[in-house]
Design a protein around this motif. Structure first.
Motif, PDB file in Angstrom:
ATOM      1  N   ARG A  34       0.895  -1.245  -0.004  1.00 54.00           N
ATOM      2  CA  ARG A  34      -0.231   0.010   0.043  1.00 54.00           C
ATOM      3  C   ARG A  34       0.835   1.198  -0.027  1.00 54.00           C
ATOM      4  O   ARG A  34       1.877   1.233   0.702  1.00 54.00           O
ATOM      5  N   ALA A  63     -13.634   4.615   5.652  1.00 51.18           N
ATOM      6  CA  ALA A  63     -13.433   3.350   5.138  1.00 51.18           C
ATOM      7  C   ALA A  63     -14.046   3.069   3.632  1.00 51.18           C
ATOM      8  O   ALA A  63     -13.605   2.787   2.553  1.00 51.18           O
ATOM      9  N   ALA A  64     -15.180   4.207   3.388  1.00 54.33           N
ATOM     10  CA  ALA A  64     -15.378   4.284   1.979  1.00 54.33           C
ATOM     11  C   ALA A  64     -14.857   5.216   1.182  1.00 54.33           C
ATOM     12  O   ALA A  64     -14.889   5.008  -0.040  1.00 54.33           O
ATOM     13  N   VAL A 122     -11.365   5.943   1.625  1.00 55.03           N
ATOM     14  CA  VAL A 122     -10.031   5.513   1.522  1.00 55.03           C
ATOM     15  C   VAL A 122     -10.061   4.074   1.715  1.00 55.03           C
ATOM     16  O   VAL A 122      -9.436   3.765   2.985  1.00 55.03           O
ATOM     17  N   ALA A 123     -10.174   3.308   0.589  1.00 52.56           N
ATOM     18  CA  ALA A 123     -10.245   1.838   1.165  1.00 52.56           C
ATOM     19  C   ALA A 123      -8.652   1.340   1.410  1.00 52.56           C
ATOM     20  O   ALA A 123      -8.664   0.398   2.095  1.00 52.56           O
ATOM     21  N   LEU A 124      -7.724   2.096   0.669  1.00 48.11           N
ATOM     22  CA  LEU A 124      -6.282   1.456   0.747  1.00 48.11           C
ATOM     23  C   LEU A 124      -5.621   2.232   1.817  1.00 48.11           C
ATOM     24  O   LEU A 124      -4.162   2.638   1.532  1.00 48.11           O
ATOM     25  N   ALA A 125      -6.110   2.848   2.825  1.00 51.80           N
ATOM     26  CA  ALA A 125      -5.340   3.813   3.751  1.00 51.80           C
ATOM     27  C   ALA A 125      -4.384   2.928   4.541  1.00 51.80           C
ATOM     28  O   ALA A 125      -4.582   1.936   4.889  1.00 51.80           O
ATOM     29  N   ARG A 144     -14.882  -0.679  11.686  1.00 54.11           N
ATOM     30  CA  ARG A 144     -15.405  -0.140  10.538  1.00 54.11           C
ATOM     31  C   ARG A 144     -14.074   0.366   9.532  1.00 54.11           C
ATOM     32  O   ARG A 144     -14.600   1.014   8.328  1.00 54.11           O
ATOM     33  N   LEU A 145     -13.179   0.662   9.993  1.00 59.89           N
ATOM     34  CA  LEU A 145     -11.847   1.204   9.277  1.00 59.89           C
ATOM     35  C   LEU A 145     -11.351   0.151   8.032  1.00 59.89           C
ATOM     36  O   LEU A 145     -11.549  -0.936   8.304  1.00 59.89           O
ATOM     37  N   PRO A 146     -10.855   0.668   7.170  1.00 57.67           N
ATOM     38  CA  PRO A 146     -10.242  -0.242   6.028  1.00 57.67           C
ATOM     39  C   PRO A 146      -9.446  -1.234   6.954  1.00 57.67           C
ATOM     40  O   PRO A 146      -8.456  -1.237   7.654  1.00 57.67           O
ATOM     41  N   TYR A 147      -9.619  -2.673   6.371  1.00 62.88           N
ATOM     42  CA  TYR A 147      -8.812  -3.614   6.815  1.00 62.88           C
ATOM     43  C   TYR A 147      -7.462  -3.577   6.595  1.00 62.88           C
ATOM     44  O   TYR A 147      -7.034  -3.279   5.442  1.00 62.88           O
ATOM     45  N   ALA A 190      -5.001  -1.566   7.778  1.00 58.66           N
ATOM     46  CA  ALA A 190      -4.777  -0.233   7.898  1.00 58.66           C
ATOM     47  C   ALA A 190      -4.171  -0.057   9.503  1.00 58.66           C
ATOM     48  O   ALA A 190      -4.916  -0.828  10.540  1.00 58.66           O
TER      49      ALA A 190
END
Length: 411
Positions: free
Chosen positions: A253, A337-338, A340-343, A365-368, A370
């Motif tokens: 990432r 999450a919606a 910035v899915a690749l944070a 709920r945050l991006p997996y 991260a």
């Protein structure tokens, strides 16, 4: 000027134009009368009528005196106020607690003197008043001023108004000059050393746990399988083992840094907590920008400009509590999450009313994948750090404690 309706005879057109000009003059004249003056005018008229009808000379004398006062005060409005006005703020961006210093320049460009007047300079909800003496033709004067800043915000300075009036304050003629200037009062921030939260500044990004047949972060070798790209064959290992070996990679990432700042009033006990949270978000965001990160800053319902440090601090200066319908910290996490899915890393900043269960829900709920850090602003509280799931949670009681708290997270 508005033209008279077509089809009217010349004399009727002239009457219409005169009527409109007279109406505009009456409106301008009425605009110079203060509310208390209207009451005084009505009182004077009533005294005239009662004095005449009842024959009371005392009432007539009072009416004469009030009439003379009104006429004398109205005559003081006569005079030019055609100043050339210049407003100069040495700095349009200051930090809370600093003074913004500026100068107001007034010049008389005409061929006649301008009588003494007052100049009003609005600053946010307040205003400064300057007494300007008589200015001869070609003469100018400079008034220096300082604006104390005790609160974060965006203060409109101006427009400058030139006021001509009487000592009793019965009449006031106001002419506005110049354009307003925005004064940005930035939140306090603190600088700290070291890479932001330990992320390296490289071109490969941050390795994830997912394996990929094609990326830039080498992970291991494995045997060839049908469909593998022959460009990834490792010929030395193939010659040594006798089996066709290909390179395997880790997905990476980019160093995408996201700050989620809760603006919901319910997430803070006091305004001081909200201000501390803004200062925390500003400090972390500036550090990330200095580390050449791509930084996204989210508040419930929208994204704040964060391309440069100046734009970021300007946005924080204007930030207010968000609308209740935009949700609280949990909704903000879903928004992040919606968007910035690749944070790579997400920092959530909130107040002390957010408990452990709400933090756990928000972090889920945050991006997996991260890395998550939550900072709770609670003025006066002792610094503390704990883990909630995979997230590090830091409680900060003062802005100066932030660098030490982040060092503990890295340790």
């Amino acid at each position: 000027m508005i033209d008279a309706p077509a089809g009217l005879s010349p004399w009727r057109e002239a009457v219409v134009r005169v009527g409109r000009a007279s109406g505009a003059g009456i409106r301008r004249a009425a605009g110079t009368v203060r509310p208390v003056t209207w009451a005084l005018i009505v009182t004077t008229a009533a005294l005239w009528v009662l004095g005449t009808v009842l024959g009371w000379w005392e009432l007539t004398v009072a009416a004469v005196v009030l009439s003379v006062i009104l006429v004398a005060c109205a005559l003081l409005l006569i005079g030019r106020t055609a100043y050339d006005v210049g407003l100069d703020l040495t700095r349009t961006r200051v930090v809370v607690g600093e003074r913004a210093v500026g100068a107001l320049m007034l010049a008389n460009p005409g061929t006649r003197a301008i009588l003494p007047s007052r100049v009003v300079l609005p600053v946010g909800a307040g205003r400064g008043v300057f007494a300007v003496a008589r200015l001869a033709p070609g003469e100018s004067v400079e008034e220096l001023f300082a604006i104390p800043t005790s609160r974060r915000g965006v203060l409109p300075v101006g427009p400058v108004s030139v006021v001509r009036g009487d000592p009793l304050g019965l009449f006031e003629r106001v002419h506005r000059r110049d354009d307003p200037v925005d004064l940005y009062v930035h939140p306090r921030t603190v600088a700290f050393d070291g890479q932001t939260l330990g992320f390296l500044r490289d071109l490969e990004g941050l390795p994830a746990t997912d394996l990929s047949p094609d990326d830039v972060s080498f992970h291991a070798l494995r045997e060839y399988q049908p469909g593998d790209d022959l460009r990834h064959v490792h010929w030395r290992s193939t010659a040594r083992t006798g089996a066709l070996m290909v390179r395997q990679y880790e997905e990476t990432r980019r160093s995408h840094f996201v700050i989620g700042l809760s603006g919901a009033a319910g997430d803070y006990r006091t305004d001081a907590e909200f201000e501390l949270a803004i200062s925390v978000a500003g400090s972390i965001g500036l550090r990330a920008l200095r580390d050449s990160r791509r930084v996204d800053v989210h508040v419930p319902g929208r994204t704040l400009p964060s391309g440069t440090g100046k734009r970021f601090l300007d946005a924080l200066a204007a930030l207010e509590h968000t609308r209740p319908r935009d949700g609280r910290l949990e909704a903000l996490a879903g928004q992040v999450a919606a968007a910035v899915a690749l944070a790579s890393i997400v920092v959530l900043v909130c107040g002390s009313t957010v408990d452990a269960s709400r933090l756990r829900l928000a972090c889920s709920r945050l991006p997996y994948g991260a890395r998550v850090l939550a900072v709770r602003a609670e003025p006066g509280a002792a610094p503390a750090m704990r883990r909630i799931g995979e997230a590090s949670v830091v409680t900060v009681g003062a802005l100066d404690e932030l660098p030490a708290a982040l060092r503990k997270v890295l340790a």
